[in-house]
Design an enzyme around this catalytic site. Structure first.
Site, PDB file in Angstrom:
ATOM      1  N   CYS A  86      -0.172   2.536   5.660  1.00  0.00           N
ATOM      2  CA  CYS A  86      -0.067   1.376   6.637  1.00  0.00           C
ATOM      3  C   CYS A  86      -0.014   1.007   5.360  1.00  0.00           C
ATOM      4  CB  CYS A  86      -1.228   0.868   7.678  1.00  0.00           C
ATOM      5  SG  CYS A  86      -3.222   0.560   7.455  1.00  0.00           S
TER       6      CYS A  86
ATOM      7  N   HIS B 248      -9.469   2.557  -2.501  1.00  0.00           N
ATOM      8  CA  HIS B 248      -7.843   2.546  -2.150  1.00  0.00           C
ATOM      9  C   HIS B 248      -7.699   1.596  -3.193  1.00  0.00           C
ATOM     10  CE1 HIS B 248      -4.194   1.458   0.176  1.00  0.00           C
ATOM     11  NE2 HIS B 248      -4.729   0.482   0.983  1.00  0.00           N
TER      12      HIS B 248
ATOM     13  N   CYS C 254       0.424  -0.984   0.432  1.00  0.00           N
ATOM     14  CA  CYS C 254       0.279  -0.380  -0.202  1.00  0.00           C
ATOM     15  C   CYS C 254       0.878   1.358   0.435  1.00  0.00           C
ATOM     16  CB  CYS C 254      -1.093  -0.042   1.453  1.00  0.00           C
ATOM     17  SG  CYS C 254      -2.461  -1.328   0.991  1.00  0.00           S
TER      18      CYS C 254
END
EC number: 2.3.1.9
Length: 393
Positions: free
Chosen positions: A378, A349, A88
């Site tokens: 994160c 996302h 991510c």
């Protein structure tokens, strides 16, 4: 030390899983932005020293998706490119690598960002290379395993959020309320045209008729309420509280920016948006990966010689409401300054792109009153990355 500036920053709309971008490869989304940045800045493509793009779910796309995006985006074959996978954090790590290459004098101009098409991630048949003697075989979902599974504990990222729920005593109602607030802020921003300056529409050819032009994020939902979200079943644990409604979605999209030395920007008469002040990365126990931004933020602030109170706006990736609430509790962030246009729970996302997306959204909020911003994400496996930027003066 060489000052590194961000001279252009754009993103595509974010598509939902199986939505408008389901047939558009990640590298085409990236290429759209590269082409737009070159046109918008008037930059000679041959002056770009390197292209660095984050992309997590690379299987089946072909060699080095960043290189594909660069070539399809109109850059000459002399411009090198490489692809980054820090899950991510990939998009933001790409920008950090661009920053580092400029500080060391290796590059002057870098196109950096992230891209992802989770809808196109393939199913895999592991250990099939040399055939099977007998028995049933199963397919592995590359999106779930390579993008959303904690390899150290062999469970979904959602369980790491459930672990934070237990550790911090976070209620289901708190999570659902957080998710509703994210959606409401995103709806308001979308209706007011606040994303228009950062979004580059994507044209999608159709088998018949005119192309479809995608101009808005598909995941933003009106009329979401705590009452409606409370009806959703737990997604990862029988007696859990993390649901599809209070977690980020599975999405497709890209974000890109032009990273330059200040001297080169002046030489080319390109007006920068912001200065990159510093970065921070941090690691924690993978089972509670969502709390890692606390350490990353602290390191980024220290390297930028700033305090938390100096930050005017925060763009923190909302992997899960529970994860975001845990970080907020540790850092004691002022809610009126955090994700003022909504976050990933509403916007989406696309994992390889999100690190660049949050920074793009942050940059388009900087003005004479909002001069300093911080962004963080994160990262699956127990990590996080953060960056601090300031309005260019």
């Amino acid at each position: 030390m060489t000052r590194v500036v961000l001279a252009a920053a754009y993103r595509t709309p974010i598509g939902v899983f199986g939505g408008a971008f389901k047939d558009v490869p990640a590298y085409d989304l990236g290429a759209t932005l590269i082409e737009h940045i070159i046109k918008e800045t008037g930059l000679n493509p041959s002056e770009i020293d390197e292209v660095i793009i984050g992309n997590v779910l690379q299987a089946g796309q072909g060699q080095n998706p960043a290189r594909i995006a660069a070539m399809k985006g109109g850059l000459p074959e002399t411009v090198p490119a490489f692809t980054v996978n820090k899950v991510c954090g990939s998009g933001l790590k790409s920008i950090q690598l661009a920053y580092q290459s400029i500080v060391t004098g290796e590059n002057d101009i870098v196109l950096a960002g992230g891209m992802e098409n989770m809808s196109q991630s393939p199913m895999l048949v592991n250990n099939s290379r040399f055939g099977f003697k007998m028995g049933h075989q199963s397919m592995v979902d590359s999106m779930v395993y390579d993008g959303l599974t904690d390899v150290f504990n062999q469970y979904h990222m959602g369980i790491t959020a459930e672990n934070l729920v237990e550790q911090y005593g976070i209620s289901r109602e708190e999570q659902d309320t957080f998710a509703v607030n994210s959606q409401q802020k995103a709806v308001r921003a979308q209706q007011n045209g606040e994303f228009d300056s950062e979004i580059v529409p994507v044209s999608i050819p159709q088998r018949k008729g005119e192309p479809i032009l995608v101009t808005k994020d598909e995941g933003v939902r009106e009329n979401v309420s705590v009452e409606k979200l409370s009806r959703l079943r737990p997604a990862f644990k029988k007696d859990g509280t993390v649901t599809a409604g209070n977690a980020s979605g599975i999405n497709d999209g890209a974000a890109m920016m032009l990273v330059m030395s200040e001297d080169k920007a002046k030489e080319l008469n390109i007006e920068p948006l912001a200065v990159l002040d510093g970065f921070g990365s941090h690691g924690v126990d993978p089972s509670i990966m969502g709390i890692a931004p606390v350490g990353a933020v602290e390191k980024a602030l220290k390297r930028s010689k700033k305090e938390l109170s100096d930050i005017d706006v925060f763009e923190l990736n909302e992997a899960f409401a529970a994860q975001s609430l845990a970080v907020d509790r540790e850092l004691k962030l002022p809610p009126e300054k955090v994700n003022v246009k909504g976050g990933a729970i509403a916007l989406g996302h696309p994992i390889g792109a999100s690190g660049a997306r949050v920074l793009v959204t942050l940059l388009h909020q900087l003005n004479d009153e909002v001069e300093t911003g911080l962004t963080s994400l994160c990262i699956g496996g127990g990590q996080a990355i953060a960056a601090v930027v300031s309005k260019y003066k």
